[in-house]
Each structure stands twice: as structure tokens, then as C-alpha cells.
Design an enzyme around this catalytic site. Structure first.
Site, PDB file in Angstrom:
ATOM      1  N   LYS A   1      -9.784  11.615  12.388  1.00 24.00           N
ATOM      2  CA  LYS A   1     -10.634  10.783  13.243  1.00 24.00           C
ATOM      3  C   LYS A   1     -11.545   9.867  12.416  1.00 24.00           C
ATOM      4  CE  LYS A   1      -8.593  12.399  16.749  1.00 24.00           C
ATOM      5  NZ  LYS A   1      -8.773  13.608  17.518  1.00 24.00           N
TER       6      LYS A   1
HETATM    7  C1  LIG Z   1      -8.182  14.586  18.460  1.00 23.81           C
HETATM    8  C2  LIG Z   1      -8.347  14.624  19.939  1.00 23.81           C
HETATM    9  C3  LIG Z   1      -8.829  15.747  20.610  1.00 23.81           C
HETATM   10  C4  LIG Z   1      -9.003  17.071  19.948  1.00 23.81           C
HETATM   11  O1  LIG Z   1      -9.897  17.128  18.950  1.00 23.81           O
HETATM   12  P1  LIG Z   1     -10.033  18.490  18.122  1.00 23.81           P
HETATM   13  O2  LIG Z   1     -11.314  18.300  17.396  1.00 23.81           O
HETATM   14  O3  LIG Z   1      -8.825  18.570  17.257  1.00 23.81           O
HETATM   15  O4  LIG Z   1     -10.097  19.605  19.110  1.00 23.81           O
HETATM   16  C5  LIG Z   1      -9.073  15.675  21.969  1.00 23.81           C
HETATM   17  N1  LIG Z   1      -8.826  14.554  22.650  1.00 23.81           N
HETATM   18  C6  LIG Z   1      -8.325  13.460  22.061  1.00 23.81           C
HETATM   19  C7  LIG Z   1      -8.101  12.245  22.880  1.00 23.81           C
HETATM   20  C8  LIG Z   1      -8.055  13.463  20.698  1.00 23.81           C
HETATM   21  O5  LIG Z   1      -7.532  12.386  20.110  1.00 23.81           O
END
Ligand SMILES: *Cc1c(COP(=O)(O)O)cnc(C)c1O
Length: 375
Positions: A187
Site C-alpha cells: 500500500k
Molecule cells: C489491501 C486491502 C484490504 C486489506 O488490507 P489488510 O491490511 O491486508 O487487511 C482491504 N480492502 C482493500 C480494498 C484492500 O486493497
């Protein structure tokens, strides 16, 4: 002799001496009386950045969503409406709570949930609407919030992919009943693994805070006394230390994402494609530069991914419609035309923060000649 292939990864974190310094300090000193120092500091910095009243650092975005949905009372027999085009992490907490994700179609330009379909899918069982800001693109929050208000249904924002995106002056994640963010290593900002629950609702905050602490209420004087069955989705102080450095650098990190997208936009101009939009009143933080070829244009997606891979370029498929997987839930209507077709005509391009102009030009030239050759 093997030919040298320069690897262009899809994403990777931007880690500087600042992250290393804070993490080292947390590892050395962040124990005993100091074991929450970076966690509180990260939560406070995040609140200030986003302009919300309350924030709770979590071990993941999925955990933040799970606790928030539980706190809203979502349970067996309930329905939660969301876009069919999505990552599984938005749907799995709904399923774990015994409720049913109800999948509706997306809009052709933002690839985010279609508000008209949301409204049409509301039943007496609907307990929430989830607005997922896909790839940094913003949902039509004014419409979704109005629908939610009209029907007395909370709107949840999954802003995992949209930190830094701004909707008429308001940060993605700050507009719904609560918002959830991810700091997974792919991210825009990362803590390795991690997430954030945010809200402006004091009662919801207090409830989720209790849930996040094994169900122990703040101010409970009895030791080891759970007031309810909670969860354990906490972020560690060491992770939060990295988060503190990342949030200090957030402006640079989102500026880099924007610059990377704009380079792709320029290098791919003139092709019969659509890319992440930035409508009037919005700032897109472009977590993931993505293109969709126009209807009738051949992409041969899987072969293109292979062709890119052979040149060291890591491209990824667009999210599958969750209704086509085995995660459960149901479609609100018979067909989700766009969710079911767009992913075959789309690709995510590499966008890690250090991707230089030469890289994006190289990737774009492969995509350009591929599309021109196959059409
Ligand atoms: C990455 C992501 C998540 C999950 O995030 P985590 O921290 O891995 O639980 C949830 N929703 C979206 C849209 C994502 O891209």
C-alpha cells in the site's frame, strides 16, 4: 551469457533512514512504560492528517473492518451491499460475522460501486453499504451518503487503497460512519502489516476500542476482566514506529504516486483506453495506475502479462468479480455487466515509489506496441 533483465516490481515500500531510526528506537526502548508510545503517536498523527476525531491502530485493514462491522451490529441474516469488483478482504469480515455480502455492479469510469444499483439492492435486511475507493479512485460519496441517510443505513469506507485521495476537501476514509485503512507492504504507506480504524462517532470509537482490547472497557478497574468478547487486532509499537515515519513522509509518498500515474497517462496517451479518473472536486492519490481497453479492443491480458514478465515487468490483473469466486455472498441482480467484463480488459501497472520516468516509459512502450499490434 544471461542477458541482464532489469526488474520492475509492481509495488514495494519506500523505507528510509527515518523508518529505520524509529523502528530501532522502538526495538531498543519501546518496552515497559513506553510500549504504547509509538502507537499513540501514530494514531494522533494519522487523526491529524485525515482530519478525524478518533483513530485506532490495528493489525490489518481486515481487522479494522471486522471490528467496525461487528460494532455496527452486523450479524447472521443481515446483508451488506458492496461492489462486485473488489479484493476479498472487504467481504471476508461480512462472511465471518454470518452476514451476506450483496454484490452490485461498478461504474464504468471509477470502477467503484454504482450508487443507483446500491439503492436498488436495499432490502429490509440491509445493515450497511461499503464504499471501497478502488485503486485510489473515489466512490461517489455524496450519493452514497444520501442513500444511506435516506434509508437509515450506515456507509462504511474501505480506504485501504486511497490514503491521500480527497473528495471535495475531505480525505477518503473520513466521510462514512467509519473508515478503514491498510498498511500492508503493497500500500501507499506501510507498517509491514497493519491498519487503522477511524471515525468521528464517539460511541462507536469507545465500543471498537473495547473490542480491540479483548473486550476490556477503558476504565475497568478489575484486572483481566473482559466486559464482552472482543478481538485481538492490535498493532505493535515497532510497527507503529515505522508508521510514524511513513505518515511524516505521506505528502512526498502520495506526490510520487501522482507523478508516476501522470507519466503513464502521458506515455499511454492516444491509445483506446481509460485510466484512473480524477473528476472535478477530487484528488486521486493513484495507488495503482490501471488501464482498461475500450469495448471491442483486444488486450489478450494473460499473454500481455507474460510478455511484460519476460522483460522484467511485474503487472497484475484487475480484481475479479467476487461473485465469480467461492467466497459466498450473492449478486443483487442477475448480471453485473461491468464487473464481469472489465477485469478481462484491464491491467495494473507497476507503481512503486522509486519507479522512474524511464521505467514508466519502458513499460508504456511495451503496452503501446502490444495494443497496436493486436488491433
Ligand atoms: C489491501 C486491502 C484490504 C486489506 O488490507 P489488510 O491490511 O491486508 O487487511 C482491504 N480492502 C482493500 C480494498 C484492500 O486493497
Amino acid at each position: 551469457m544471461t542477458r541482464h533483465v532489469r526488474k520492475i516490481p509492481y509495488t514495494k515500500p519506500s523505507i528510509t533512514e527515518l523508518e529505520v531510526e524509529y523502528a530501532t528506537d522502538a526495538a531498543r526502548n519501546g518496552w515497559g512504560d513506553h510500549c504504547y508510545d509509538y502507537i499513540y503517536r501514530f494514531e494522533n498523527a494519522f487523526k491529524q492528517y485525515l482530519g478525524v476525531k478518533y483513530a485506532i491502530a490495528t493489525s490489518s485493514c481486515t481487522g479494522a473492518l471486522h471490528m467496525g462491522m461487528h460494532a455496527l451490529g452486523i450479524g447472521p441474516g443481515d446483508e451488506v451491499i458492496m461492489a462486485d469488483t473488489n479484493w476479498i478482504a472487504t467481504a471476508s469480515p461480512i462472511v465471518h460475522l454470518g452476514a451476506t455480502p450483496v454484490f452490485v455492479d461498478i461504474l464504468p469510469d471509477s470502477w467503484c460501486v454504482d450508487p443507483e444499483q446500491v439503492e436498488a439492492a436495499i432490502t429490509s435486511k440491509t445493515k450497511a453499504i461499503v464504499a471501497v475507493h478502488l485503486y485510489g479512485n473515489l466512490c461517489e460519496m455524496d450519493k452514497l451518503l444520501a442513500i444511506g441517510e435516506h434509508h437509515g443505513i450506515p456507509v462504511i469506507e474501505d480506504a485501504a487503497e486511497a490514503i491521500g485521495s480527497i473528495y471535495y476537501g475531505k480525505g477518503a476514509g473520513s466521510m462514512g460512519r467509519f473508515g478503514a485503512f491498510s498498511f500492508h507492504g503493497t500500500k501507499t504507506i506501510t507498517t509491514g502489516e497493519g491498519g487503522m480504524f477511524v471515525t468521528n462517532d464517539p460511541d462507536l470509537y469507545e465500543y471498537v476500542l473495547t473490542l480491540s482490547n479483548h473486550g476490556r472497557m477503558r476504565g475497568q478497574l478489575k484486572q483481566f476482566w473482559p466486559d464482552m468478547v472482543g478481538f485481538k487486532y492490535k498493532m505493535s509499537n515497532i510497527q507503529a514506529a515505522i508508521g510514524c515515519a511513513q505518515i511524516e513522509r505521506i505528502q512526498l509518498l502520495t506526490d510520487l504516486k501522482r507523478a508516476i500515474f501522470l507519466n503513464y497517462y502521458k506515455y499511454l496517451s492516444g491509445l483506446p483506453i481509460r485510466m484512473n479518473p480524477e473528476p472535478k472536486g477530487c484528488t486521486n492519490s493513484y495507488w495503482m495506475p490501471t488501464f482498461v481497453v475500450n469495448d471491442g479492443i483486444s488486450l489478450k491480458r494473460d499473454e500481455l502479462i507474460e510478455a511484460l514478465k519476460s522483460k522484467g515487468v511485474d503487472a497484475r490483473v484487475f480484481f475479479w468479480p467476487l461473485s465469480s469466486t467461492s467466497v459466498g455472498g450473492r449478486k443483487a441482480f442477475e448480471k453485473n455487466y461491468l464487473s464481469e467484463s472489465i477485469h478481462l480488459r484491464a491491467l495494473n501497472l507497476p507503481s512503486h515509489h522509486e519507479l522512474c520516468r524511464k521505467d514508466s516509459s519502458f513499460v508504456s512502450s511495451i503496452v503501446r506496441s502490444w495494443i497496436e499490434r493486436h488491433n
